[in-house]
Motif scaffolding. Structure first.
Motif, PDB file in Angstrom:
ATOM      1  N   LEU A 131      11.770 -14.282   5.114  1.00  0.00           N
ATOM      2  CA  LEU A 131      10.971 -13.108   5.501  1.00  0.00           C
ATOM      3  C   LEU A 131      10.913 -11.785   4.443  1.00  0.00           C
ATOM      4  O   LEU A 131      12.159 -11.570   4.192  1.00  0.00           O
ATOM      5  CB  LEU A 131      11.375 -12.270   6.814  1.00  0.00           C
ATOM      6  CG  LEU A 131      10.792 -11.150   7.410  1.00  0.00           C
ATOM      7  CD1 LEU A 131       9.254 -11.463   7.876  1.00  0.00           C
ATOM      8  CD2 LEU A 131      11.476 -10.838   8.695  1.00  0.00           C
ATOM      9  N   THR A 132      10.084 -11.558   4.117  1.00  0.00           N
ATOM     10  CA  THR A 132       9.869 -10.345   2.981  1.00  0.00           C
ATOM     11  C   THR A 132       9.213  -9.351   3.470  1.00  0.00           C
ATOM     12  O   THR A 132       8.244  -9.230   4.398  1.00  0.00           O
ATOM     13  CB  THR A 132       9.291 -10.868   1.686  1.00  0.00           C
ATOM     14  OG1 THR A 132       7.891 -11.243   1.887  1.00  0.00           O
ATOM     15  CG2 THR A 132       9.863 -11.796   0.935  1.00  0.00           C
ATOM     16  N   TRP A 133       9.786  -8.251   3.360  1.00  0.00           N
ATOM     17  CA  TRP A 133       8.910  -6.650   3.603  1.00  0.00           C
ATOM     18  C   TRP A 133       7.937  -6.522   2.814  1.00  0.00           C
ATOM     19  O   TRP A 133       8.108  -6.480   1.629  1.00  0.00           O
ATOM     20  CB  TRP A 133       9.997  -5.651   4.185  1.00  0.00           C
ATOM     21  CG  TRP A 133      10.748  -6.312   5.131  1.00  0.00           C
ATOM     22  CD1 TRP A 133      12.309  -6.899   5.029  1.00  0.00           C
ATOM     23  CD2 TRP A 133      10.566  -6.054   6.647  1.00  0.00           C
ATOM     24  NE1 TRP A 133      12.703  -6.974   6.398  1.00  0.00           N
ATOM     25  CE2 TRP A 133      11.758  -6.560   7.366  1.00  0.00           C
ATOM     26  CE3 TRP A 133       9.817  -5.669   7.198  1.00  0.00           C
ATOM     27  CZ2 TRP A 133      11.848  -6.693   8.867  1.00  0.00           C
ATOM     28  CZ3 TRP A 133      10.000  -5.681   8.802  1.00  0.00           C
ATOM     29  CH2 TRP A 133      10.888  -6.242   9.385  1.00  0.00           C
ATOM     30  N   PRO A 134       7.007  -5.927   3.401  1.00  0.00           N
ATOM     31  CA  PRO A 134       5.891  -5.328   2.356  1.00  0.00           C
ATOM     32  C   PRO A 134       6.220  -4.003   1.755  1.00  0.00           C
ATOM     33  O   PRO A 134       7.343  -3.314   2.173  1.00  0.00           O
ATOM     34  CB  PRO A 134       4.864  -5.006   3.429  1.00  0.00           C
ATOM     35  CG  PRO A 134       5.054  -4.900   4.743  1.00  0.00           C
ATOM     36  CD  PRO A 134       6.540  -5.736   4.518  1.00  0.00           C
ATOM     37  N   PHE A 135       5.756  -3.707   0.781  1.00  0.00           N
ATOM     38  CA  PHE A 135       5.990  -2.349  -0.072  1.00  0.00           C
ATOM     39  C   PHE A 135       5.149  -1.398   0.924  1.00  0.00           C
ATOM     40  O   PHE A 135       3.956  -1.674   1.384  1.00  0.00           O
ATOM     41  CB  PHE A 135       5.671  -2.302  -1.381  1.00  0.00           C
ATOM     42  CG  PHE A 135       6.589  -3.018  -2.275  1.00  0.00           C
ATOM     43  CD1 PHE A 135       7.978  -2.572  -2.509  1.00  0.00           C
ATOM     44  CD2 PHE A 135       6.098  -4.351  -2.909  1.00  0.00           C
ATOM     45  CE1 PHE A 135       8.385  -3.314  -3.280  1.00  0.00           C
ATOM     46  CE2 PHE A 135       7.173  -4.870  -3.469  1.00  0.00           C
ATOM     47  CZ  PHE A 135       8.270  -4.587  -3.909  1.00  0.00           C
ATOM     48  N   VAL A 136       5.648  -0.037   0.865  1.00  0.00           N
ATOM     49  CA  VAL A 136       4.869   0.831   1.711  1.00  0.00           C
ATOM     50  C   VAL A 136       3.533   0.932   1.038  1.00  0.00           C
ATOM     51  O   VAL A 136       2.595   1.443   1.759  1.00  0.00           O
ATOM     52  CB  VAL A 136       5.642   2.383   1.547  1.00  0.00           C
ATOM     53  CG1 VAL A 136       4.834   3.418   2.174  1.00  0.00           C
ATOM     54  CG2 VAL A 136       7.063   2.197   2.207  1.00  0.00           C
ATOM     55  N   ARG A 137       3.580   1.144  -0.379  1.00  0.00           N
ATOM     56  CA  ARG A 137       2.128   1.364  -1.225  1.00  0.00           C
ATOM     57  C   ARG A 137       1.172   0.167  -0.747  1.00  0.00           C
ATOM     58  O   ARG A 137      -0.052   0.512  -0.962  1.00  0.00           O
ATOM     59  CB  ARG A 137       2.216   1.326  -2.612  1.00  0.00           C
ATOM     60  CG  ARG A 137       2.874   0.111  -3.142  1.00  0.00           C
ATOM     61  CD  ARG A 137       3.017  -0.030  -4.757  1.00  0.00           C
ATOM     62  NE  ARG A 137       3.494  -1.024  -5.059  1.00  0.00           N
ATOM     63  CZ  ARG A 137       4.627  -1.602  -5.484  1.00  0.00           C
ATOM     64  NH1 ARG A 137       5.545  -0.601  -5.657  1.00  0.00           N
ATOM     65  NH2 ARG A 137       5.284  -2.782  -5.861  1.00  0.00           N
ATOM     66  N   ASP A 138       1.776  -0.671  -0.146  1.00  0.00           N
ATOM     67  CA  ASP A 138       0.567  -2.053   0.233  1.00  0.00           C
ATOM     68  C   ASP A 138       0.291  -1.632   1.613  1.00  0.00           C
ATOM     69  O   ASP A 138      -1.072  -2.403   1.900  1.00  0.00           O
ATOM     70  CB  ASP A 138       1.446  -3.333   0.185  1.00  0.00           C
ATOM     71  CG  ASP A 138       1.939  -3.489  -1.236  1.00  0.00           C
ATOM     72  OD1 ASP A 138       1.191  -3.354  -2.354  1.00  0.00           O
ATOM     73  OD2 ASP A 138       2.863  -4.355  -1.264  1.00  0.00           O
ATOM     74  N   ILE A 139       0.942  -0.859   2.406  1.00  0.00           N
ATOM     75  CA  ILE A 139       0.366  -0.961   3.692  1.00  0.00           C
ATOM     76  C   ILE A 139      -0.063   0.754   4.085  1.00  0.00           C
ATOM     77  O   ILE A 139      -1.102   1.012   5.039  1.00  0.00           O
ATOM     78  CB  ILE A 139       1.391  -1.278   4.782  1.00  0.00           C
ATOM     79  CG1 ILE A 139       2.531  -0.228   4.616  1.00  0.00           C
ATOM     80  CG2 ILE A 139       1.451  -2.668   4.725  1.00  0.00           C
ATOM     81  CD1 ILE A 139       3.724  -0.703   5.798  1.00  0.00           C
ATOM     82  N   VAL A 140       0.132   1.645   3.352  1.00  0.00           N
ATOM     83  CA  VAL A 140      -0.140   3.088   3.485  1.00  0.00           C
ATOM     84  C   VAL A 140      -1.496   3.434   3.169  1.00  0.00           C
ATOM     85  O   VAL A 140      -2.055   2.859   1.802  1.00  0.00           O
ATOM     86  CB  VAL A 140       0.663   3.997   2.836  1.00  0.00           C
ATOM     87  CG1 VAL A 140       0.256   5.362   3.010  1.00  0.00           C
ATOM     88  CG2 VAL A 140       2.102   4.086   3.434  1.00  0.00           C
ATOM     89  N   GLN A 141      -2.400   3.730   3.951  1.00  0.00           N
ATOM     90  CA  GLN A 141      -3.830   4.125   3.480  1.00  0.00           C
ATOM     91  C   GLN A 141      -3.975   5.639   3.056  1.00  0.00           C
ATOM     92  O   GLN A 141      -5.020   5.842   2.435  1.00  0.00           O
ATOM     93  CB  GLN A 141      -4.709   3.742   4.654  1.00  0.00           C
ATOM     94  CG  GLN A 141      -4.909   2.507   5.190  1.00  0.00           C
ATOM     95  CD  GLN A 141      -5.607   2.201   6.534  1.00  0.00           C
ATOM     96  OE1 GLN A 141      -5.914   3.096   7.054  1.00  0.00           O
ATOM     97  NE2 GLN A 141      -5.388   0.924   6.994  1.00  0.00           N
TER      98      GLN A 141
END
Length: 75
Positions: free
Chosen positions: A1-11
């Motif tokens: 399981l890898t967590w996404p980077f904040v930059r990938d999910i913050v709009q």
């Protein structure tokens, strides 16, 4: 399981001024009679200044344990 980077999910990142934080604290107090701390008022102020808020349900975590009643910023 890898967590996404904040930059990938913050709009969007919303910034607020100290004046907007104080106004959010005061607004929350006058409308609800609950005194919230500045860190909670930061999220409230950000929610209030966004164009995408009308018609949407938004949740903001509110806390009030870190407020000095003798030093309210609008008193």
């Amino acid at each position: 399981l890898t967590w996404p980077f904040v930059r990938d999910i913050v709009q969007e990142v919303i910034t607020v001024s100290e004046t907007e934080i104080v106004e959010a604290m005061k607004l929350f107090w006058t409308r609800t009679k609950f005194l919230i701390e500045p860190s909670s008022a930061t999220a409230v102020a950000a929610a209030l200044k966004t164009e995408w808020l009308p018609g949407r349900e938004v949740g903001v975590i509110i806390s009030g344990g870190n407020v000095d009643l003798d030093k309210l910023p609008w008193a």
